[in-house]
Design an enzyme around this catalytic site. Structure first.
Site, PDB file in Angstrom:
ATOM      1  N   THR A 187      80.244  61.231 163.132  1.00 19.59           N
ATOM      2  CA  THR A 187      80.650  61.369 164.532  1.00 19.59           C
ATOM      3  C   THR A 187      79.482  61.967 165.311  1.00 19.59           C
ATOM      4  O   THR A 187      79.055  63.082 165.034  1.00 19.59           O
ATOM      5  CB  THR A 187      81.891  62.268 164.638  1.00 19.59           C
ATOM      6  OG1 THR A 187      82.928  61.645 163.875  1.00 19.59           O
ATOM      7  CG2 THR A 187      82.336  62.438 166.066  1.00 19.59           C
ATOM      8  N   GLU A 190      84.439  56.604 162.293  1.00 23.07           N
ATOM      9  CA  GLU A 190      85.437  56.765 161.237  1.00 23.07           C
ATOM     10  C   GLU A 190      86.698  57.403 161.820  1.00 23.07           C
ATOM     11  O   GLU A 190      86.607  58.388 162.527  1.00 23.07           O
ATOM     12  CB  GLU A 190      84.842  57.671 160.148  1.00 23.07           C
ATOM     13  CG  GLU A 190      85.732  57.868 158.968  1.00 23.07           C
ATOM     14  CD  GLU A 190      86.198  56.539 158.404  1.00 23.07           C
ATOM     15  OE1 GLU A 190      85.356  55.778 157.925  1.00 23.07           O
ATOM     16  OE2 GLU A 190      87.406  56.246 158.481  1.00 23.07           O
ATOM     17  N   PHE A 191      87.841  56.844 161.511  1.00 20.81           N
ATOM     18  CA  PHE A 191      89.096  57.398 162.054  1.00 20.81           C
ATOM     19  C   PHE A 191      90.043  57.904 160.977  1.00 20.81           C
ATOM     20  O   PHE A 191      91.179  58.250 161.263  1.00 20.81           O
ATOM     21  CB  PHE A 191      89.828  56.334 162.889  1.00 20.81           C
ATOM     22  CG  PHE A 191      89.042  55.870 164.087  1.00 20.81           C
ATOM     23  CD1 PHE A 191      88.942  56.667 165.218  1.00 20.81           C
ATOM     24  CD2 PHE A 191      88.383  54.657 164.068  1.00 20.81           C
ATOM     25  CE1 PHE A 191      88.211  56.250 166.319  1.00 20.81           C
ATOM     26  CE2 PHE A 191      87.648  54.232 165.170  1.00 20.81           C
ATOM     27  CZ  PHE A 191      87.561  55.022 166.295  1.00 20.81           C
ATOM     28  N   LEU A 192      89.608  57.900 159.720  1.00 22.84           N
ATOM     29  CA  LEU A 192      90.581  58.242 158.671  1.00 22.84           C
ATOM     30  C   LEU A 192      90.963  59.724 158.694  1.00 22.84           C
ATOM     31  O   LEU A 192      90.201  60.569 159.148  1.00 22.84           O
ATOM     32  CB  LEU A 192      90.086  57.823 157.294  1.00 22.84           C
ATOM     33  CG  LEU A 192      88.795  58.394 156.710  1.00 22.84           C
ATOM     34  CD1 LEU A 192      88.979  59.789 156.189  1.00 22.84           C
ATOM     35  CD2 LEU A 192      88.333  57.457 155.607  1.00 22.84           C
ATOM     36  N   GLU A 231      92.104  63.124 156.593  1.00 26.28           N
ATOM     37  CA  GLU A 231      92.014  63.705 155.257  1.00 26.28           C
ATOM     38  C   GLU A 231      93.410  63.709 154.645  1.00 26.28           C
ATOM     39  O   GLU A 231      94.403  63.911 155.346  1.00 26.28           O
ATOM     40  CB  GLU A 231      91.486  65.138 155.342  1.00 26.28           C
ATOM     41  CG  GLU A 231      90.022  65.185 155.703  1.00 26.28           C
ATOM     42  CD  GLU A 231      89.521  66.618 155.820  1.00 26.28           C
ATOM     43  OE1 GLU A 231      89.930  67.477 155.028  1.00 26.28           O
ATOM     44  OE2 GLU A 231      88.720  66.866 156.727  1.00 26.28           O
ATOM     45  N   LYS A 251      85.586  57.236 169.596  1.00 28.29           N
ATOM     46  CA  LYS A 251      85.866  58.250 168.584  1.00 28.29           C
ATOM     47  C   LYS A 251      86.204  59.602 169.220  1.00 28.29           C
ATOM     48  O   LYS A 251      87.224  60.218 168.925  1.00 28.29           O
ATOM     49  CB  LYS A 251      84.643  58.369 167.661  1.00 28.29           C
ATOM     50  CG  LYS A 251      84.665  59.555 166.738  1.00 28.29           C
ATOM     51  CD  LYS A 251      85.699  59.426 165.640  1.00 28.29           C
ATOM     52  CE  LYS A 251      85.787  60.716 164.849  1.00 28.29           C
ATOM     53  NZ  LYS A 251      86.564  60.617 163.650  1.00 28.29           N
ATOM     54  N   GLY A 304     103.549  73.430 166.109  1.00 27.51           N
ATOM     55  CA  GLY A 304     103.253  74.259 164.938  1.00 27.51           C
ATOM     56  C   GLY A 304     102.322  75.390 165.274  1.00 27.51           C
ATOM     57  O   GLY A 304     102.302  75.890 166.412  1.00 27.51           O
ATOM     58  N   CYS A 336      87.548  67.994 162.108  1.00 27.02           N
ATOM     59  CA  CYS A 336      87.288  67.060 163.208  1.00 27.02           C
ATOM     60  C   CYS A 336      87.767  67.540 164.578  1.00 27.02           C
ATOM     61  O   CYS A 336      86.959  67.669 165.500  1.00 27.02           O
ATOM     62  CB  CYS A 336      87.935  65.716 162.908  1.00 27.02           C
ATOM     63  SG  CYS A 336      87.058  64.825 161.637  1.00 27.02           S
TER      64      CYS A 336
HETATM   65  C1  UDX Z   1      91.689  63.802 162.365  1.00 27.27           C
HETATM   66  C2  UDX Z   1      92.033  62.440 163.016  1.00 27.27           C
HETATM   67  O1  UDX Z   1      93.445  62.211 162.904  1.00 27.27           O
HETATM   68  C3  UDX Z   1      91.260  61.330 162.369  1.00 27.27           C
HETATM   69  O2  UDX Z   1      91.505  60.099 163.054  1.00 27.27           O
HETATM   70  C4  UDX Z   1      89.764  61.662 162.431  1.00 27.27           C
HETATM   71  O3  UDX Z   1      89.023  60.673 161.748  1.00 27.27           O
HETATM   72  C5  UDX Z   1      89.493  63.031 161.809  1.00 27.27           C
HETATM   73  O4  UDX Z   1      90.305  64.008 162.450  1.00 27.27           O
HETATM   74  P1  UDX Z   1      92.314  65.091 160.123  1.00 27.27           P
HETATM   75  O5  UDX Z   1      91.486  66.206 160.674  1.00 27.27           O
HETATM   76  O6  UDX Z   1      92.107  64.677 158.711  1.00 27.27           O
HETATM   77  O7  UDX Z   1      92.119  63.769 161.006  1.00 27.27           O
HETATM   78  O8  UDX Z   1      93.852  65.537 160.240  1.00 27.27           O
HETATM   79  P2  UDX Z   1      95.117  65.206 161.138  1.00 27.27           P
HETATM   80  O9  UDX Z   1      96.185  64.667 160.276  1.00 27.27           O
HETATM   81  O10 UDX Z   1      94.770  64.419 162.338  1.00 27.27           O
HETATM   82  O11 UDX Z   1      95.583  66.675 161.570  1.00 27.27           O
HETATM   83  C6  UDX Z   1      94.722  67.542 162.299  1.00 27.27           C
HETATM   84  C7  UDX Z   1      95.410  68.856 162.582  1.00 27.27           C
HETATM   85  O12 UDX Z   1      96.434  68.687 163.553  1.00 27.27           O
HETATM   86  C8  UDX Z   1      96.092  69.521 161.378  1.00 27.27           C
HETATM   87  O13 UDX Z   1      95.838  70.908 161.388  1.00 27.27           O
HETATM   88  C9  UDX Z   1      97.569  69.254 161.600  1.00 27.27           C
HETATM   89  O14 UDX Z   1      98.388  70.241 161.011  1.00 27.27           O
HETATM   90  C10 UDX Z   1      97.645  69.279 163.111  1.00 27.27           C
HETATM   91  N1  UDX Z   1      98.772  68.500 163.668  1.00 27.27           N
HETATM   92  C11 UDX Z   1      98.803  67.152 163.515  1.00 27.27           C
HETATM   93  C12 UDX Z   1      99.768  69.154 164.381  1.00 27.27           C
HETATM   94  O15 UDX Z   1      99.744  70.378 164.546  1.00 27.27           O
HETATM   95  N2  UDX Z   1     100.766  68.399 164.921  1.00 27.27           N
HETATM   96  C13 UDX Z   1     100.837  67.053 164.798  1.00 27.27           C
HETATM   97  O16 UDX Z   1     101.789  66.452 165.325  1.00 27.27           O
HETATM   98  C14 UDX Z   1      99.816  66.411 164.047  1.00 27.27           C
END
Ligand code: UDX
Length: 384
Positions: free
Chosen positions: A76, A104-106, A108, A157, A206, A213
């Site tokens: 990124t 990349e959008f995946l 973790e 992104k 939450g 990210c």
């Molecule tokens: C994120 C993006 O979703 C992904 O597309 C990008 O490539 C990398 O960043 P990631 O960091 O792996 O992915 O986790 P994600 O599932 O998006 O959650 C991020 C944070 O948001 C977590 O701490 C999660 O607990 C929080 N979250 C997520 C909430 O508090 N509420 C939600 O509804 C969703």
């Protein structure tokens, strides 16, 4: 050295097709498309640190990449980086090396699934043949492909992550208001999410967002805007709301325990979300540090993170939910690991000194917890 469900067996299954080397020379000899996937952590100013990207260019110059190679930026990087890399390549006599941006959008914990079944694959290029080569790689996935310029691909992104982070901070603020007025944010989010223009995803209230990210990318986009003379007001609030959200649990604990000094609090779950051992920007770190500063004894359990004490001095690690909760004055569910959510809450309650349960992810049933005898409090829902 990361925990990602399914990755180890996938690597074993395909070991014949994988090779590893520390020699760029050897790698270039065997590759046409070269993905740059180095990290770009924030610098002190909030900009993205591109030093590792530049190191790759230095090494490419030393080894001599050529017109056969196409560099694909997976890392990124701020909008404008592709153009900068293009110029750096020219300056190093590597003008014939191709370049494409392919963000990349995946997520973790869901990396494999997200890779194999992406919502979209974004490809930005300076010359169509380079984008074509990258598109051909993805053909077997039959994914929706978005072809565009390099700056637009880079911006997709940042804008996506910033929007998702905004959605979370928005629902967290709605949750905080719900607590004041006696509404239930879970129901509110469900009702909102049914509107197709809003959608149900990323509306879980939450203890704030963490990870490698969102915090970094939101800050980097704010910084990018600022560097080009635009004050991105909304993102400033998204970040601030998230910081405050991480601390709200402390006040909830104070409400029930009067003082936190000398109390024992169990933190259940430490990783920034379930399915990973990643602790970067995890809400648990802020919460633990705040509690320790209040003189609280913090005992934590996470199914995969076992080195909490190395990250925040003073956290005690327990090897089970039972051990963390026994004798505690309060328990806080921080990360909604299934194994934690499915705990034997009915028997745990009797082992606690006081049965205060703060559910930082709204993962438990309030009525059920109240029936077990807990003083239960979630986020944005009224306590039973
Ligand atoms: C994120 C993006 O979703 C992904 O597309 C990008 O490539 C990398 O960043 P990631 O960091 O792996 O992915 O986790 P994600 O599932 O998006 O959650 C991020 C944070 O948001 C977590 O701490 C999660 O607990 C929080 N979250 C997520 C909430 O508090 N509420 C939600 O509804 C969703």
């Amino acid at each position: 050295p990361i925990y990602e469900p399914g990755l180890d067996s996938l690597m074993v299954d395909h070991r014949e097709r994988l090779s590893y080397t520390l020699s760029l020379d050897q790698m270039l000899g065997r590759s046409d498309v070269v993905f740059i996937a180095v990290d770009t952590p924030p610098t002190y100013s909030g900009d993205a640190d591109l030093s590792r990207v530049m190191t790759v260019l230095d090494e490419l110059e030393a080894t001599g990449a050529d017109s056969r190679h196409i560099l694909v930026m997976k890392s990124t990087v701020p909008v404008g980086t592709g153009e900068r890399v293009r110029a750096e390549l020219e300056a190093r006599g590597l003008g014939n090396v191709g370049y494409a941006s392919n963000p990349e959008f995946l997520k973790e914990g869901a990396a494999i699934e997200d890779f194999l079944d992406p919502d979209r694959v974004v490809i930005g290029d300076f010359a169509p043949e380079h984008g074509d080569a990258v598109e051909a790689l993805y053909a077997p996935l039959e994914a929706r492909i978005v072809r565009t310029t390099v700056p637009s691909a880079e911006m997709v992104k940042y804008a996506s992550n910033a929007f998702l982070a905004t959605k979370i901070s928005f629902i967290n603020e709605i949750a905080n208001v719900c607590e004041e007025v006696g509404a239930d944010v879970s129901v509110v989010a469900e009702g909102m999410g049914l509107d197709q223009r809003i959608g149900p995803a990323f509306l879980r209230a939450g203890v704030g967002f963490g990870g490698s990210c969102f915090p970094k990318d939101v800050t980097a986009l704010k910084q990018l805007a600022g560097n080009s003379g635009y004050h991105f007001q909304l993102l400033t609030s998204v970040i601030e709301v998230n910081e405050l959200q991480k601390r709200r649990v402390v006040n909830k604990l104070k409400k029930h325990l009067d003082t936190l000094e000398g109390r024992r609090v169990a933190l259940l779950g430490l990783a920034f979300k379930p399915g990973t051992d990643d602790m970067r920007e995890a809400s648990s770190l802020v919460l633990a540090a705040r509690l320790l500063a209040e003189g609280t004894r913090v005992v934590a359990f996470d199914p995969v993170v076992t080195n909490a004490g190395d990250l925040v001095h003073g956290i005690e690690s327990a090897d089970s939910v039972e051990a963390a909760v026994a004798g505690a004055d309060a328990a806080v569910l921080v990360t909604e690991w299934k194994s934690i959510v499915d705990s034997q809450w009915g028997s745990l309650v009797d082992t606690m000194a006081t049965p205060v349960l703060i559910d930082g992810r709204n993962a438990l049933d309030p009525d059920e917890m109240a029936a077990h005898g807990y003083t239960y409090e979630g986020v944005g829902r009224t306590s039973p």
